[in-house]
Write a protein that holds these residues in place. Structure first.
Motif, mmCIF file in Angstrom:
data_model
loop_
_atom_site.group_PDB
_atom_site.id
_atom_site.type_symbol
_atom_site.label_atom_id
_atom_site.label_comp_id
_atom_site.label_asym_id
_atom_site.label_seq_id
_atom_site.Cartn_x
_atom_site.Cartn_y
_atom_site.Cartn_z
ATOM 1 N N MET A 1 -9.363 -28.202 3.453
ATOM 2 C CA MET A 1 -8.029 -27.672 3.256
ATOM 3 C C MET A 1 -7.018 -28.821 3.136
ATOM 4 O O MET A 1 -6.067 -28.719 2.379
ATOM 5 C CB MET A 1 -7.664 -26.757 4.416
ATOM 6 C CG MET A 1 -6.337 -26.079 4.215
ATOM 7 S SD MET A 1 -6.028 -24.774 5.355
ATOM 8 C CE MET A 1 -5.048 -25.590 6.562
ATOM 9 N N ILE A 2 -7.252 -29.878 3.862
ATOM 10 C CA ILE A 2 -6.323 -31.006 3.793
ATOM 11 C C ILE A 2 -6.379 -31.656 2.408
ATOM 12 O O ILE A 2 -5.354 -32.046 1.861
ATOM 13 C CB ILE A 2 -6.636 -32.025 4.905
ATOM 14 C CG1 ILE A 2 -6.326 -31.403 6.262
ATOM 15 C CG2 ILE A 2 -5.852 -33.298 4.708
ATOM 16 C CD1 ILE A 2 -6.720 -32.249 7.430
ATOM 17 N N LEU A 6 -3.329 -32.940 -0.539
ATOM 18 C CA LEU A 6 -3.142 -34.392 -0.594
ATOM 19 C C LEU A 6 -2.396 -34.869 -1.842
ATOM 20 O O LEU A 6 -1.603 -35.799 -1.742
ATOM 21 C CB LEU A 6 -4.483 -35.106 -0.474
ATOM 22 C CG LEU A 6 -5.041 -35.216 0.943
ATOM 23 C CD1 LEU A 6 -6.381 -35.926 0.927
ATOM 24 C CD2 LEU A 6 -4.078 -35.929 1.853
ATOM 25 N N PRO A 7 -2.601 -34.272 -3.017
ATOM 26 C CA PRO A 7 -1.822 -34.739 -4.180
ATOM 27 C C PRO A 7 -0.316 -34.599 -3.985
ATOM 28 O O PRO A 7 0.453 -35.407 -4.507
ATOM 29 C CB PRO A 7 -2.311 -33.846 -5.314
ATOM 30 C CG PRO A 7 -3.675 -33.453 -4.926
ATOM 31 C CD PRO A 7 -3.633 -33.325 -3.436
ATOM 32 N N LEU A 34 -3.582 -23.953 -2.422
ATOM 33 C CA LEU A 34 -3.255 -23.853 -1.000
ATOM 34 C C LEU A 34 -3.139 -22.394 -0.572
ATOM 35 O O LEU A 34 -3.664 -22.001 0.475
ATOM 36 C CB LEU A 34 -1.952 -24.594 -0.704
ATOM 37 C CG LEU A 34 -1.461 -24.516 0.733
ATOM 38 C CD1 LEU A 34 -2.427 -25.228 1.661
ATOM 39 C CD2 LEU A 34 -0.070 -25.106 0.838
ATOM 40 N N ALA A 35 -2.485 -21.574 -1.381
ATOM 41 C CA ALA A 35 -2.348 -20.151 -1.049
ATOM 42 C C ALA A 35 -3.707 -19.462 -1.043
ATOM 43 O O ALA A 35 -3.968 -18.592 -0.202
ATOM 44 C CB ALA A 35 -1.413 -19.480 -2.044
#
Length: 69
Positions: A1-2, A6-7, A34-35
């Motif tokens: 998830m991280i 990151l971008p 992310l969603a």
């Protein structure tokens, strides 16, 4: 998830048009990923349980038999 976000942290000038508010096409793609990652983890659970008994939530039940007597 991280690694999904990151971008946004490492390349803000390539993922955001107006830092930090407006994402460009690549930034929108990162936010969409992310969603999609965070949404299922939430599981559709409510923030908290409703207070009181089910009668208090739905309101008092009205009997129809008295109206037709």
């Amino acid at each position: 998830m991280i690694r999904t976000v990151l971008p946004l942290a490492f390349f803000p000038h390539e993922t955001l048009m107006i830092f930090p508010l407006v994402p460009n096409l690549e930034g929108q793609y990162v936010l969409r990923k992310l969603a999609l990652v965070v949404g299922p983890r939430r599981g559709g659970k409510p923030d908290r349980e409703p207070q009181g008994s089910p009668e208090n939530i739905r309101g008092p039940s009205t009997g129809t038999s008295a109206a037709f007597a």
